[in-house]
Structure formats: C-alpha cells, structure tokens
Design an enzyme around this catalytic site. Structure first.
Site, mmCIF file in Angstrom:
data_model
loop_
_atom_site.group_PDB
_atom_site.id
_atom_site.type_symbol
_atom_site.label_atom_id
_atom_site.label_comp_id
_atom_site.label_asym_id
_atom_site.label_seq_id
_atom_site.Cartn_x
_atom_site.Cartn_y
_atom_site.Cartn_z
ATOM 1 N N HIS A 12 0.847 -1.202 0.000
ATOM 2 C CA HIS A 12 0.000 0.000 0.000
ATOM 3 C C HIS A 12 0.878 1.247 0.000
ATOM 4 C CE1 HIS A 12 0.547 1.092 4.310
ATOM 5 N NE2 HIS A 12 0.647 -0.211 4.502
ATOM 6 N N HIS A 64 4.377 4.128 12.812
ATOM 7 C CA HIS A 64 3.361 5.181 12.694
ATOM 8 C C HIS A 64 3.822 6.508 13.302
ATOM 9 C CE1 HIS A 64 -0.385 2.424 11.937
ATOM 10 N NE2 HIS A 64 0.528 2.362 10.971
ATOM 11 N N GLU A 102 4.418 -5.727 3.971
ATOM 12 C CA GLU A 102 3.942 -4.803 4.996
ATOM 13 C C GLU A 102 5.098 -4.333 5.878
ATOM 14 O OE1 GLU A 102 2.170 -2.896 6.512
ATOM 15 O OE2 GLU A 102 0.169 -3.005 5.668
ATOM 16 N N ASP A 110 6.517 1.351 6.525
ATOM 17 C CA ASP A 110 5.091 1.059 6.416
ATOM 18 C C ASP A 110 4.450 2.028 5.420
ATOM 19 O OD1 ASP A 110 2.545 0.113 6.875
ATOM 20 O OD2 ASP A 110 2.251 1.294 8.694
ATOM 21 N N GLU A 144 -4.962 1.489 2.942
ATOM 22 C CA GLU A 144 -4.809 0.365 3.877
ATOM 23 C C GLU A 144 -4.840 0.831 5.317
ATOM 24 O OE1 GLU A 144 -2.483 -2.403 6.497
ATOM 25 O OE2 GLU A 144 -2.112 -0.305 6.020
ATOM 26 N N GLU A 145 -4.244 1.986 5.587
ATOM 27 C CA GLU A 145 -4.075 2.429 6.966
ATOM 28 C C GLU A 145 -5.393 2.751 7.663
ATOM 29 O OE1 GLU A 145 -1.525 2.156 8.576
ATOM 30 O OE2 GLU A 145 0.224 2.276 7.262
#
Length: 957
Positions: free
Chosen positions: A152, A297, A224, A164, A198-199
């Site tokens: 993604h 994140h 991922e 990510d 996706e997130e």
C-alpha cells in the site's frame, strides 16, 4: 600418574562446555536477530537497488495518508515510474497492462461500523507466458490462477511511511522491472497491486475486490511494515504448500509463532492479508518488518531509520516467493470449479509449522505431521523407559530408588545400603525455587517500574536468566555438598522428562483441537530430554550388579568384626555399609577405616582408564578376590565408580543446542513483537511472565549438570542479576532511542468554534508530557479513559489547544489561514423520506475527502449514492451500525447517504456529522506541530484515528 580426562563429569569440563555452548549459541541468535545481511554488490538482472532507494526517498518526503494532497503526488509519481519501466523495455499491452483504477468502490461493514470507500488503486498485470485466456471472461479456466503481490502506498498522517509501506512499494516496482526481463518472464500471470487506503480500514484491498482482475490470482505475497528497519519476517502464512516457496529465500526469517499471535490477538495490527485470504479466498504469505514498534506510525518511520540492507532483505524474500509461485504450472493452488460467492477457488492447503535456523535454513512441515510426532513420542517414550527399567531390574543393576542390597537373601540381617533414593526430590525443589524467584521479579518490576521493558528488554532478560541460574545453582550445589549423589543428573532428567511430557501433552491438545502450533518447540524439547534420559538408563548397565556389589563387602565386614581397631562402620562418603554398622551417618573415612573397603581411590583418577573385573568374576569373587569399583567421585555412591564419565557431554549436546536455538528464537521474536506494546495499552505483566517462563525453558537443560559448577560463573551471574535488578527498578523506562508513543487528535465543534486537543498515553507519563506544552500550561487537565476500544488501558488528557487551520480561505492557499469560520468547514442537509424511519443526509467537507456520520442509536439500512452492490459485502452488520465512514477520491465532494432505522425503538435519529483532516505537511494543524516540537525527547506522537483533526456538528432527525 593418571591421565586427565577432559570430558569427565567434573567441574572443569562441565563449566567450560556448558558456558561455551550457551554463550556461543546466545551470541549467534542475537547476531541473527539484530543484524541484517548485506545487500549484494551485483543484484540479479532487472533489479536496481540504487534506483529502489531513490524511489523510497522520493515517496517518503512528506506524510502521505489517503486524505492528503501529498498522497496524490505519490500516486502520480508511481504511475510515471511504472510507465517508465514499461517504455524502457518496449512492452505492449498484450504483455503488460496498467489499470489506473478510479472506478471501484466498496460498501461494507465490520462490527458496528459501516464504510463507503472509493478506491484509487494502481494495478499492473504481467501476463504469464502460459496464460492465453482473457482476464475478465467467465470462461476463464478455474485452474489458471496467477500471483498477486501487494503493497500500500498510503502512509499514516503522523509518519513518512518508509517501512510502512514504502519498502514494500519500491519492492513492487523492482519486481515489475525484474519480471519484465525476457529471461525472467513468469509462467503464471503476476498482478502487482499498489493499493491506497490500507491504513484507515484495509480499504484499498476491499476496493481491489471490486475489480474483475481480482478473480485472476489464486496466491498472494503481501508486503507490509510494522516497525522501522531490521529484517523482514514471515508474519504469517495460509498453509504449508505456500510457505515452501518462501523457504527458497536466501535469508528466510520467521516462525509460525507470529501467525498464532495474530490468531490470539497478541498482535493488534492488521494487514491486507486478512482481506486477501479471509474474504477473497486467496492463499499466500504476509512478509513484514516488525520492530521497533516505538517508531511505527511516527516521524521516525523514515529512510533514516531503515537501510539498503533491510530493503534488500524484503525484496529478496518477495522475489524468491513470487518466482516460485509464478512457476507453478499444476493445479496445486486451484479448486476443481469456480465458486459463485465471489471468492476465488484456490483449493485447500494444509496447516503448517515453520521456522528458520539462524536466518539461513527454513524448516517447513505440516501440522498433522507435528501432531503425529507428538502422539508417537508421548506413547513410545514412556514404553521405552519402562522397558529399560525392566532390563535394568533383570540385570540386577536398577539402582534407581534402591535403598539396600542383600548378600544372600532378603532375610539377611546385614544388608548393604545403596542410597539410590538420594537426590530424587532435589531437582523439583531447585526448579520451583528458582522459578518462583523469576516470577517474583516479574511482579516486582510491574509494581515499581512496569515499563522498563520498553527501552531495556535485554536488561530484563539478563536479570531473569542470571537470577534463575544463580538460585538453581545455589540450592543444587548446596544439596550436593551435603548429600552427594551419583544419580542427581539422572533424577534431574527424569523430572525434566515428566515436566516436558506434561507440556507436550498440553501442546498436542492445542494442536489437535485449536490448530495452534506455537508450542512446536515442546516436541523437540521432549525428544532431546527423552534421548538424554535414555543415555542415563543405558549408563546404569555399566554399574556392577547389586548382588556382586553386596558380596564385595562380605570379606570386609568379616575382617572388621574380628578387629577392634576397625570397629568404625562404612560411612556416607562411601555410602555403602551394613545397615547395622551405621551409628554415624555420612562421616568421612579416617585412618581407622578398613583398608579393604572397595579400593577407595582419589578424585584425581576419576574418569581415567582402569582394569575391570569381568561380570563372572564379580559374581564368584571370594576371599581376597575383590570387586574393582573404579573411580568414585568424592562422596558419591561407590557402586557408581564404573559408570562412564563422558556420557554427560553427549547429554549436554543433545539437550542444550536444540533447546537454545528453538526456544531462544521464539523468545527473541516474542520480545520484538511485545516489548513496546505497553504504549498501545497491553499489559506489561504478561510480557514479564512470558520472559520468566522462557528463561526457565532456556536454562532448565542445565539442571542435570549445574551441581558440578564451581562458584565462579554463578558468582558473576549473581553480580549481573544484582546490577540489572537495581537498574530495572530505578532507570527511567523511555529514552531518545525508545520513545513513548502518545496518540494525538484535535476535535473542533464547528458550530461553536471550540476546540479540544487530546493526547492519549500511559497514565502519569501523559500528564507529564502535556504539562510541557505551552498551550496546555495554566489550564486544567481533564484526564479520562479514552473512547477508543483498543486504548482502554491508557489515559486521555484534554485541553483547549491551538486553533486548526485545515480549511483555506482561498483556493491554493498554504499554509492556510484561519479566516474561514469553522461553521463552513463542513455542511450537511437532511431530507426526510415518506416514512418516519427513512432519511437522506447530504454531507460535504471542505478540503477533505473523509467524513463520518456517528449515530446515538444504530441504523439498520444504508445506501450511498454511486455505491455498487456486492453480495460479498454487507453495508450494515447484523446488530446495525452506529458509525458510517465515508471516503471520496476527490477533495470537497459531497456524499448522499440514505439511512433506515428502527422507528419503533427510536422515534428520532440523532448523532454527529464529522469530517476529518489528516494533512500535517503544511502547518495547517498547529496543535500537532506544537506537540512534535515541545514533546520531551523520550516521547513521540502518533495518530489515534483516521484524522488528526475532527470537526463535527450535531444533528437530529
């Protein structure tokens, strides 16, 4: 002069070999776990690592969540790169097709949440050399499946997304370059998917399901990232057959334990794997980075925190897996016919067990093989030991629990004491005592410094390992000094056998009933304990028969009865005496002791070669013919002198290496996966107890040998334990390299203009963090339990923050001014239907493409204008929906949402219309910028939900 035996069961060899094995294997495991193999200077044709790194730097320049303008820039860049690769290789549409999917949308529900999402996926289809059928035809053969590779390209609003999922994205670009080389062309069709969204709820994968091309692949490789750098691990796999293709990777890394962690909810993150396997029906792999979670994140998920080596590690694993799957020409991943429920019939695989060895070898076998081996061992092992026990008894050499032997018969008034029972209960007492200490340490840490694991996992490990070893040595060595026993090693193995038998029984039940295979090391643990114990049984066959040993003392006793100077009985140092000649127990031999007692020898000759008397001579020795008892370790039973002194080294080599490697690997993986999850609300006690349990499993194989250790190593470990206990109790649990994650959101009441900023984090720490922010000073803090279900163990502190500037006053203005009244940030209108339980809400937000409608009571029906019906997706769950999440491709576009609710239970429908803003690149969210700037060095912000800013208005129908 006797020759020294370097393999005898004496302190020197035991300390040396045990220490070397443990230190060496621990070091090898740590090196494998903490380092990444170097990338090649000459990669395969079609792979350009320099180009891949440049791509990664470009797409991670800014935060690029779905709801941001930077996301569109990344999308445009990826399309240009794909077109560039195709143009360079002069490929035509029949070979490679690019699908710029701006039409697919999906409406689905999960629990009490409904979602309407418009996808912006990029799909590249490389037609396989053996695939000549149309992709979108219903006549396509069900066994003509392809391979999906997914990553993604959106990031979270608080991170740059290098790991990510930037590394996954550039891996997909390199796979496009590789497989479009003529000599690398795949036999099966390969679908390269760069999904967007996706997130926020795995939305991009859902939108992919709406594209007809989603019916072509039967297998998948999902790329991922849940950390920042390091090795890419095999997170999980659908079955054994797919996993075998991952094993072709040059540097495989991972264990099935992580897959079970997802099943049991220990790992809270989710990936597109869930959609591809659980909803679309594909079979495949989830390859992902997994640590450190503190950077996940956050702004530290950047190219600075990863490396070319990490990029190559994921790329090489994806390349090997995809190449293997795309080369399959049989029907291994195909069902016999197409399904009519929208799922792909990819056949059925078998549940598997898999793990790597030092990042070089990958072991894969089926779950039913594990179950069969477990059952076989549980049955065969006890039978084998019973048989050996019977054999020892028949040979008159069963000294286990033997108390005495008789010269003539059981009526003999003067039996010879064997002391075979000595030391039988020693190991369980030692084991329980040492284990109780490490469990107590776990509770001690939770009581006084619960989060030290967050920054110092290896300090915790050092404390647990050193504490268990020292306590076990202290009690074991003390007991051996007071009452030595030649059977202590064997009895320890017997107790290990019993414990591992119980453990394997439990694991077998879980394997059979719940398909949970994370306990696979128990199989190997039990097997090596069983093998080591069998050697101890076989060792006893070298001992003299009990009858011959008893007759050995006949002449000695007769002589002593006629000698007043030899009236002192045989003592505990020889541990063999007539039962009526023991007025004092366990005394040492003196000058008054008979010189004819068993050819007593010093320890200096223990383990050296000696002439032995044949069994026949032993049984018929009379008078001066004495039984040669060999070399007895000081204080132990004299009948043990003839036991081979080197068998212990074989037992150690059986027990320690395999246990260290398998249990140690699981220990490191669980540590990496869990040690920084307390910031998510996970219990630290579980982590400490897991480390304590794994420490016991790692060191238990030293139990049979630990009483031979001198004080040097245990004393050193005691000092290590003392130092780490003090450190773990007083050190601050967070640092610049291991920052505490706190979760940010700003909520604005668009009707009144009031705004509230909140940070969610660990209690007591989040209050300290908020206290350092200028806007929060001199304001009362309201700290409560957060309303996010997955963060209930944390605290949320709120204050009036800096105003947001997320809506421009004039088009194109950036950074945005705040002249636009918050009342204009979002608009909604309600059109009531002819019936009392129906209405349509029109929602539009300025400078956003994400809004929500939150209801005080559940709705029962939902329809969004432009949505396409799909029988695989239910717009509303069985219990209704309390929230509808809305996503547009374009900024500032309206949604028309038709709602139905149960008017009999709820005459009115009320709630909030909420719009989200997630773009923190332009200075439009000063409160978030303030948090990033003034946060202490040991803390770092992340997003708590889809948006950094939530503007809302109340409604009632």
């Amino acid at each position: 002069m006797a020759r020294y035996n370097p393999f005898s069961f004496t302190p020197g060899p035991v300390v040396f070999f045990t220490t070397v094995i443990y230190v060496g294997l621990f070091a090898a495991l740590l090196v494998t776990h903490l380092t990444v193999p170097d990338y090649p200077s000459d990669p395969p044709a079609g792979i350009n690592l320099t180009e891949a790194w440049a791509d990664l730097e470009h797409i991670t320049r800014r935060f690029h969540p779905y709801n941001s303008h930077a996301n569109d820039h990344v999308r445009g860049y990826l399309l240009s790169r794909i077109q560039g690769v195709i143009a360079t290789k002069a490929l035509d549409a029949s070979q490679v097709e690019v699908i710029d999917d701006l039409t697919s949308n999906a409406t689905f529900s999960s629990g009490a949440t409904s979602v309407y999402f418009e996808g912006t996926n990029i799909i590249v289809v490389i037609r396989g050399s053996e695939d000549d059928e149309p992709f979108n035809s219903t006549d396509r053969k069900p066994n003509n499946g392809g391979v999906l590779v997914n990553a993604h390209y959106d990031s979270v609003s608080s991170g740059y997304g290098a790991t990510d999922d930037g590394v996954g994205v550039v891996t997909v670009l390199q796979l496009l370059s590789y497989f479009t080389e003529s000599h690398n062309w795949p036999k099966r069709t390969i679908i390269l998917l760069l999904n967007n969204g996706e997130e926020d709820f795995l939305n991009g994968a859902k939108a992919f399901m709406r594209n007809p091309i989603s019916q072509v692949p039967h297998t998948f490789v999902n790329l991922e990232g849940a950390g920042a750098g390091g090795r890419a691990t095999l997170f999980r796999s659908t079955d054994t057959e797919v996993t075998r293709f991952y094993s072709k990777s040059k540097y495989p890394f991972g264990t099935v334990v992580s897959g079970d962690g997802f099943k049991k909810g220990l790992i809270r993150s989710e990936t597109d794997y869930r959609v591809f396997h659980g909803e679309l029906g594909l079979r495949g792999l989830d390859i992902a980075f997994m640590e450190p979670r503190a950077r996940y994140h956050t702004v530290e998920d950047s190219t600075r925190e990863t490396s070319m080596n990490s990029l190559w590690h994921m790329l090489s694993a994806a390349l090997a897996s995809t190449s293997g799957l795309a080369a399959v020409t049989g029907e291994e991943f195909s069902g016999s016919e197409s399904l009519d429920n929208g799922r792909v019939n990819a056949g059925r695989g078998s549940d598997g067990v898999w793990f790597d060895l030092f990042g070089r070898v990958f072991v894969v076998f089926q779950l039913h093989t594990l179950f069969a081996l477990c059952v076989t061992l549980l049955v065969v092992a006890p039978i084998a030991l019973i048989g050996l026990t019977f054999g020892l008894s028949k040979a008159d050499k069963n000294y286990l629990l033997a108390r005495k032997a008789f010269v003539y018969s059981s009526d003999d008034d003067n039996p010879v004491q064997l002391y075979g029972w000595r030391g039988f209960f020693r190991f369980p007492i030692v084991f329980v005592s040492a284990t109780a200490v490490v469990v107590a340490l776990a509770y001690l840490l939770v009581r006084f410094n619960a989060f030290i694991i967050y920054s110092s996992p290896f300090a915790v490990w050092s404390m647990m390992l050193s504490a268990w070893f020292f306590v076990a040595w202290f009690f074991s060595r003390g007991a051996d000094a007071m009452r030595p026993s030649a059977l202590q090693r064997m009895y320890a193995l017997i107790w290990l056998f019993i414990g591992s038998f119980v453990l394997l029984t439990i694991i077998t039940v879980f394997v059979n009933n719940y398909q949970v295979v994370a306990g696979y090391p128990a199989l190997f643990y039990f097997a090596v304990v069983f093998a080591a114990l069998m050697l101890s049984y076989l060792e006893l066959f070298f001992a003299p028969t009990k009858s011959a040993y008893a007759r050995h003392f006949e002449h000695d006793t007769s002589s002593r009865r006629n000698s007043e100077s030899a009236s002192r009985p045989l003592t505990g140092s020889t541990t063999a005496a007539r039962s009526d000649d023991r007025p004092v127990a366990d005394d040492d031999a003196t000058e008054t002791t008979s010189l004819l007692r068993g050819d007593r020898r010093g320890f200096t000759r223990y383990g050296s070669r000696r002439d032995s008397t044949s069994e026949g001579d032993e049984d018929h020795a009379q008078g001066s013919r004495r039984l040669d008892l060999g070399n007895v370790y000081p204080g132990e039973q004299e009948w043990s002198g003839k036991l081979p002194s080197w068998i212990w080294i074989i037992q150690l080599l059986l027990l320690a290496p395999l246990v260290i490697v398998l249990v140690g690997q699981v220990a490191l993986l669980l540590t990496s996966a869990l040690y920084q999850t307390p910031s998510d609300g996970n219990s630290p006690l579980f982590i400490y107890l897991a480390i304590a349990a794994l420490s016991v499993l790692l060191l238990a194989p030293t139990g049979p040998f630990i009483h031979r250790f001198t004080y040097h190593v245990p004393t050193f470990l005691f000092l290590v334990c003392l130092a780490t206990v003090i450190y773990n109790l007083v050190a601050f649990p967070f640092s610049r390299d291991h920052r505490l994650k706190v979760y940010f959101v700003q909520r604005v009441n668009c009707e009144t203009g009031a705004n509230t900023v909140s940070l969610t984090g660990l209690d007591s720490y989040v209050q300290r963090i908020v206290g350092e922010l200028p806007s929060a000073q001199d304001q009362p803090l309201n700290c409560t339990t957060p309303d996010v279900a997955t963060r209930k163990e944390l605290k949320t502190c709120e204050w009036e923050g800096l105003p947001a500037k997320v809506v421009p006053n004039a088009a194109g203005a950036a950074p945005f001014g705040n002249e636009t009244n918050t009342d204009r940030w979002l608009e909604y209108s309600i059109h009531k239907g002819n019936r009392s339980n129906k209405a349509t809400i029109r929602v539009v937000g300025l400078n956003t493409r994400a809004c929500r409608i939150v209801f005080d009571s559940p709705i029962t029906g939902l329809a969004v204008t432009g949505a396409v019906s799909d029988p695989r997706f239910k717009p509303v769950g069985a219990a209704g929906s309390r929230e509808v999440r809305l996503w547009h491709r374009e900024f500032g576009q309206p949604w028309n949402v038709a709602l139905t609710w149960d008017a009999e239970e709820h005459a009115k429908l009320s709630g909030r219309v909420v719009c989200l803003w997630s773009d923190a690149n332009t200075g439009s969210i000063p409160a978030f910028d303030e948090v990033q700037h003034y946060l202490p060095v040991w803390a770092i912000p992340s997003k708590i939900s889809d948006g950094l800013v939530e503007g809302f208005k109340q409604f009632e129908i």
